[in-house]
Scaffold this active site. Structure first.
Site, PDB file in Angstrom:
ATOM      1  N   ASN A   1     -30.781  15.427 -29.833  1.00 31.33           N
ATOM      2  CA  ASN A   1     -30.426  14.043 -30.183  1.00 31.33           C
ATOM      3  C   ASN A   1     -28.924  13.785 -30.226  1.00 31.33           C
ATOM      4  O   ASN A   1     -28.453  12.747 -29.780  1.00 31.33           O
ATOM      5  CB  ASN A   1     -31.138  13.582 -31.462  1.00 31.33           C
ATOM      6  CG  ASN A   1     -31.102  14.582 -32.576  1.00 31.33           C
ATOM      7  OD1 ASN A   1     -30.947  15.777 -32.353  1.00 31.33           O
ATOM      8  ND2 ASN A   1     -31.244  14.122 -33.790  1.00 31.33           N
TER       9      ASN A   1
ATOM     10  N   GLU B   1     -24.962  21.588 -44.464  1.00 29.08           N
ATOM     11  CA  GLU B   1     -24.010  21.572 -43.356  1.00 29.08           C
ATOM     12  C   GLU B   1     -22.874  20.648 -43.779  1.00 29.08           C
ATOM     13  O   GLU B   1     -22.985  19.896 -44.732  1.00 29.08           O
ATOM     14  CB  GLU B   1     -24.674  20.993 -42.099  1.00 29.08           C
ATOM     15  CG  GLU B   1     -25.992  21.650 -41.758  1.00 29.08           C
ATOM     16  CD  GLU B   1     -25.901  22.545 -40.538  1.00 29.08           C
ATOM     17  OE1 GLU B   1     -24.852  23.190 -40.336  1.00 29.08           O
ATOM     18  OE2 GLU B   1     -26.881  22.591 -39.791  1.00 29.08           O
TER      19      GLU B   1
ATOM     20  N   GLU C   1     -32.351  22.231 -40.999  1.00 30.93           N
ATOM     21  CA  GLU C   1     -32.108  20.789 -41.068  1.00 30.93           C
ATOM     22  C   GLU C   1     -33.195  20.135 -40.234  1.00 30.93           C
ATOM     23  O   GLU C   1     -33.154  20.196 -39.015  1.00 30.93           O
ATOM     24  CB  GLU C   1     -30.689  20.522 -40.537  1.00 30.93           C
ATOM     25  CG  GLU C   1     -30.091  19.272 -41.079  1.00 30.93           C
ATOM     26  CD  GLU C   1     -30.459  18.081 -40.256  1.00 30.93           C
ATOM     27  OE1 GLU C   1     -31.537  17.499 -40.515  1.00 30.93           O
ATOM     28  OE2 GLU C   1     -29.681  17.745 -39.360  1.00 30.93           O
TER      29      GLU C   1
HETATM   30  P1  NAP Z   1     -37.872  21.321 -31.682  1.00 32.88           P
HETATM   31  O1  NAP Z   1     -38.929  21.823 -30.781  1.00 32.88           O
HETATM   32  O2  NAP Z   1     -37.878  21.763 -33.087  1.00 32.88           O
HETATM   33  O3  NAP Z   1     -36.467  21.667 -30.992  1.00 32.88           O
HETATM   34  C1  NAP Z   1     -35.271  21.973 -31.683  1.00 32.88           C
HETATM   35  C2  NAP Z   1     -34.601  23.200 -31.073  1.00 32.88           C
HETATM   36  O4  NAP Z   1     -35.415  24.350 -31.294  1.00 32.88           O
HETATM   37  C3  NAP Z   1     -34.418  23.115 -29.560  1.00 32.88           C
HETATM   38  O5  NAP Z   1     -33.261  23.807 -29.182  1.00 32.88           O
HETATM   39  C4  NAP Z   1     -35.640  23.854 -29.062  1.00 32.88           C
HETATM   40  O6  NAP Z   1     -35.467  24.320 -27.742  1.00 32.88           O
HETATM   41  C5  NAP Z   1     -35.712  24.993 -30.062  1.00 32.88           C
HETATM   42  N1  NAP Z   1     -37.027  25.627 -30.187  1.00 32.88           N
HETATM   43  C6  NAP Z   1     -38.248  25.133 -29.846  1.00 32.88           C
HETATM   44  N2  NAP Z   1     -39.212  26.048 -30.123  1.00 32.88           N
HETATM   45  C7  NAP Z   1     -38.592  27.133 -30.645  1.00 32.88           C
HETATM   46  C8  NAP Z   1     -39.045  28.395 -31.140  1.00 32.88           C
HETATM   47  N3  NAP Z   1     -40.340  28.718 -31.151  1.00 32.88           N
HETATM   48  N4  NAP Z   1     -38.138  29.272 -31.603  1.00 32.88           N
HETATM   49  C9  NAP Z   1     -36.822  28.960 -31.630  1.00 32.88           C
HETATM   50  N5  NAP Z   1     -36.328  27.781 -31.169  1.00 32.88           N
HETATM   51  C10 NAP Z   1     -37.202  26.876 -30.696  1.00 32.88           C
HETATM   52  O7  NAP Z   1     -37.886  19.754 -31.704  1.00 32.88           O
HETATM   53  P2  NAP Z   1     -38.430  18.790 -30.526  1.00 32.88           P
HETATM   54  O8  NAP Z   1     -39.766  19.247 -30.039  1.00 32.88           O
HETATM   55  O9  NAP Z   1     -37.382  18.728 -29.527  1.00 32.88           O
HETATM   56  O10 NAP Z   1     -38.591  17.414 -31.313  1.00 32.88           O
HETATM   57  C11 NAP Z   1     -39.790  17.154 -32.020  1.00 32.88           C
HETATM   58  C12 NAP Z   1     -39.546  16.423 -33.335  1.00 32.88           C
HETATM   59  O11 NAP Z   1     -38.616  17.125 -34.135  1.00 32.88           O
HETATM   60  C13 NAP Z   1     -38.922  15.049 -33.224  1.00 32.88           C
HETATM   61  O12 NAP Z   1     -39.859  14.073 -32.925  1.00 32.88           O
HETATM   62  C14 NAP Z   1     -38.303  14.872 -34.560  1.00 32.88           C
HETATM   63  O13 NAP Z   1     -39.264  14.445 -35.490  1.00 32.88           O
HETATM   64  C15 NAP Z   1     -37.850  16.259 -34.926  1.00 32.88           C
HETATM   65  N6  NAP Z   1     -36.409  16.465 -34.628  1.00 32.88           N
HETATM   66  C16 NAP Z   1     -35.527  16.494 -35.648  1.00 32.88           C
HETATM   67  C17 NAP Z   1     -34.170  16.655 -35.367  1.00 32.88           C
HETATM   68  C18 NAP Z   1     -33.151  16.680 -36.440  1.00 32.88           C
HETATM   69  O14 NAP Z   1     -32.008  16.322 -36.199  1.00 32.88           O
HETATM   70  N7  NAP Z   1     -33.479  17.155 -37.622  1.00 32.88           N
HETATM   71  C19 NAP Z   1     -33.735  16.770 -34.056  1.00 32.88           C
HETATM   72  C20 NAP Z   1     -34.674  16.761 -33.034  1.00 32.88           C
HETATM   73  C21 NAP Z   1     -36.007  16.615 -33.332  1.00 32.88           C
HETATM   74  P3  NAP Z   1     -36.018  23.444 -26.492  1.00 32.88           P
HETATM   75  O15 NAP Z   1     -35.734  22.024 -26.789  1.00 32.88           O
HETATM   76  O16 NAP Z   1     -35.249  23.980 -25.352  1.00 32.88           O
HETATM   77  O17 NAP Z   1     -37.481  23.737 -26.440  1.00 32.88           O
END
Ligand code: NAP
Ligand code: MG
Length: 469
Positions: free
Chosen positions: A149, A450, A247
């Site tokens: 994001n 953070e 976070e």
């Molecule tokens: P996510 O899967 O948690 O991705 C966040 C980071 O973790 C990315 O770099 C992702 O890599 C990595 N990741 C994914 N699976 C992992 C694993 N098993 N082990 C270690 N790292 C891993 O989040 P998303 O699927 O992109 O988004 C889904 C939801 O998360 C959103 O709809 C929102 O509700 C929430 N979100 C919150 C924030 C925040 O700022 N707190 C930011 C983004 C999303 P890849 O993307 O390369 O798979």
């Protein structure tokens, strides 16, 4: 624009990936970057490079460490246009949003550059024949896993304090938005950061991210992202007994009392849920409003929202997957007949992007629209009668990241700020997010802090030295 190839950055140089994945712009559908698909082998190489650099960086002359971080901040500013263009290409965000995000990244390096000499311990007066003191020491290799994001901003938010505290880093950006994090590491090397101090391995979360968390050489992890992945990482960190900063987002309440400046509150409420199309962990997605002024405030909010323009005021959702998640919430709200209370015009620069116009609903605090982190430009308005009910509703959430309260009654403002379940509370403004302000949540929003001086406490551990005189 021809697609840019994005490779790993390990030990101060670019390391070509064996294979690459095409990343398309969520605004246009065009391929904008080809990102290296890393695996455990690249993670091994990066952790080894970091571990080899750890002692050198830890015992660097402190002021010189600060000078390098200052140079990185200056380099981000000098390259701000290119970095913002790269960020816009992968995320689709409007240029002004990308520019603000890049400036934030520079500010993190500037802030932590100035803190390298901060006193890091105490002298403890224990007995006349002992000299006892504490000092904060780095963990060593820190794994930094960031989402899509605010990519360069979230990378800088973790990397700058980690380096300032004397750690070395292996970072993994989201595969959809890796370009600016790799460019940041390249610029850092150009600024004289020793090889291996800041490495980036690109690739998918389940492969590269998980290999970083499991790697025995990684001594701490800072993760920003979803609750389920945070929980998976937490389980691995618990088994390995390593510290973690999580976070994980929120469902933050913006609480407006009848005596507030409604016009200012309305403008802030719109920014709070439409910035970055609501894809911000600290979005203000629940607007709690005192019943007597609900219609007045909503008229103002929906008036501002109606004038928002796609591509100028908000961008698309990041991926088809996120687009479908947000659409799913809207479809289900329509099926349940949740009343809509305004929306921006559904007019988009093209038909190929994942556009969703911001919209507002009136619902109860038990509705899924008021409970779940939608991560899209959707505002849910909930009404309350008095302060007690407002506080109960504000705190009735599994999350606890940020919040705001609007009132001219200073006593009520402080009562509310202190009782709100949130790591950051704003009074008569929406949460500003300056680099100086400690940030983090409770409940499913995660733990650890953070930003601010406080972040340094999460990138180091305290040692106590007892000297017999
Ligand atoms: P996510 O899967 O948690 O991705 C966040 C980071 O973790 C990315 O770099 C992702 O890599 C990595 N990741 C994914 N699976 C992992 C694993 N098993 N082990 C270690 N790292 C891993 O989040 P998303 O699927 O992109 O988004 C889904 C939801 O998360 C959103 O709809 C929102 O509700 C929430 N979100 C919150 C924030 C925040 O700022 N707190 C930011 C983004 C999303 P890849 O993307 O390369 O798979
Ligand atoms: Mg995911």
């Amino acid at each position: 624009m021809p697609a840019t190839t994005v490779d790993h950055w390990i030990a101060g140089r670019s390391v070509a990936g064996q294979a690459h994945r095409d990343i398309t712009s969520p605004a246009t559908g065009e391929v904008v970057t080809r990102v290296a698909e890393g695996g455990p082998a690249e993670v091994d190489t990066a952790v080894e490079a970091a571990a080899a650099a750890a002692d050198g960086w830890r015992w660097f002359v402190t002021a010189e460490r600060g000078r390098i971080l200052h140079r990185i901040s200056a380099a981000i500013r000098a390259n701000a246009d290119d970095l913002a263009a790269l960020e816009s290409a992968e995320t689709g965000k409007p240029p002004a949003t990308a520019a603000a995000e890049v400036e934030g990244a520079a500010a993190y390096f500037e802030f932590y550059a100035g803190l390298v000499n901060l006193p890091q311990g105490d002298i403890l007066d224990v007995r006349p024949d002992q000299h006892v003191y504490t000092r904060r020491e780095p963990f060593g290799v820190v794994g930094v896993i960031t989402p899509w994001n605010l990519p360069i901003n979230q990378a800088a938010r973790a990397v700058a304090p980690a380096l300032a505290a004397g750690n070395v880093v292996v970072a993994k950006p989201s595969e959809s938005t890796s370009a600016t994090t790799v460019e940041l590491a390249r610029l850092a090397s150009e600024c004289g950061l020793p090889d291996g101090v800041f490495n980036v391995v690109t690739g998918s979360g389940s492969v590269v991210g998980s290999a970083i968390v499991k790697h025995p050489g990684v001594k701490k992890v800072a993760f920003t992202g979803s609750v389920p992945v945070g929980q998976q990482i937490g389980a691995i960190a618990a088994e390995r007994v390593i510290p973690l900063t999580l976070e994980l987002g929120g469902k933050s309440a913006n609480v407006v009392f009848a005596d507030a400046d409604l016009e200012t509150a309305a403008k802030a409420a719109v920014k709070a849920f439409t910035t970055n199309s609501g894809q911000v962990c600290s979005s203000g997605t629940r607007l709690l409003v005192q019943r007597g002024v609900a219609d007045d405030l909503l008229d103002r909010v929906s008036g501002i929202v109606k004038a928002l323009e796609a591509g100028r005021d908000y961008g698309p959702l990041i991926t088809k997957g996120q687009y479908e998640i947000v659409r799913g919430f809207l479809d289900s709200a329509a099926e349940r007949d949740v009343p809509e209370a305004g929306a921006a015009e559904e007019s988009y620069p093209n038909e190929d992007g994942y556009w969703i116009a911001p919209r507002i609903y009136r619902a109860g605090n038990d509705d899924p629209l008021a409970r779940e982190e939608i991560f899209g430009p959707v505002l849910t308005v909930v009404e309350f009668d008095d302060e007690e009910e407002a506080l109960r509703l504000a705190n009735d959430s599994v999350y606890g990241l940020v919040g705001a309260v609007w009132t001219r009654d200073i006593s009520r403002a402080l009562r509310f700020a202190e009782r709100m379940n949130a790591g950051q509370v704003a009074v008569n403004s929406w949460v500003t997010g300056a680099v100086e302000t400690p940030f983090g949540g409770s409940g499913l929003s995660g733990y650890g802090r953070e930003k601010g001086i406080e972040a340094l406490n999460h990138y180091g551990q305290l040692k106590c030295v007892i000297v017999q005189l």
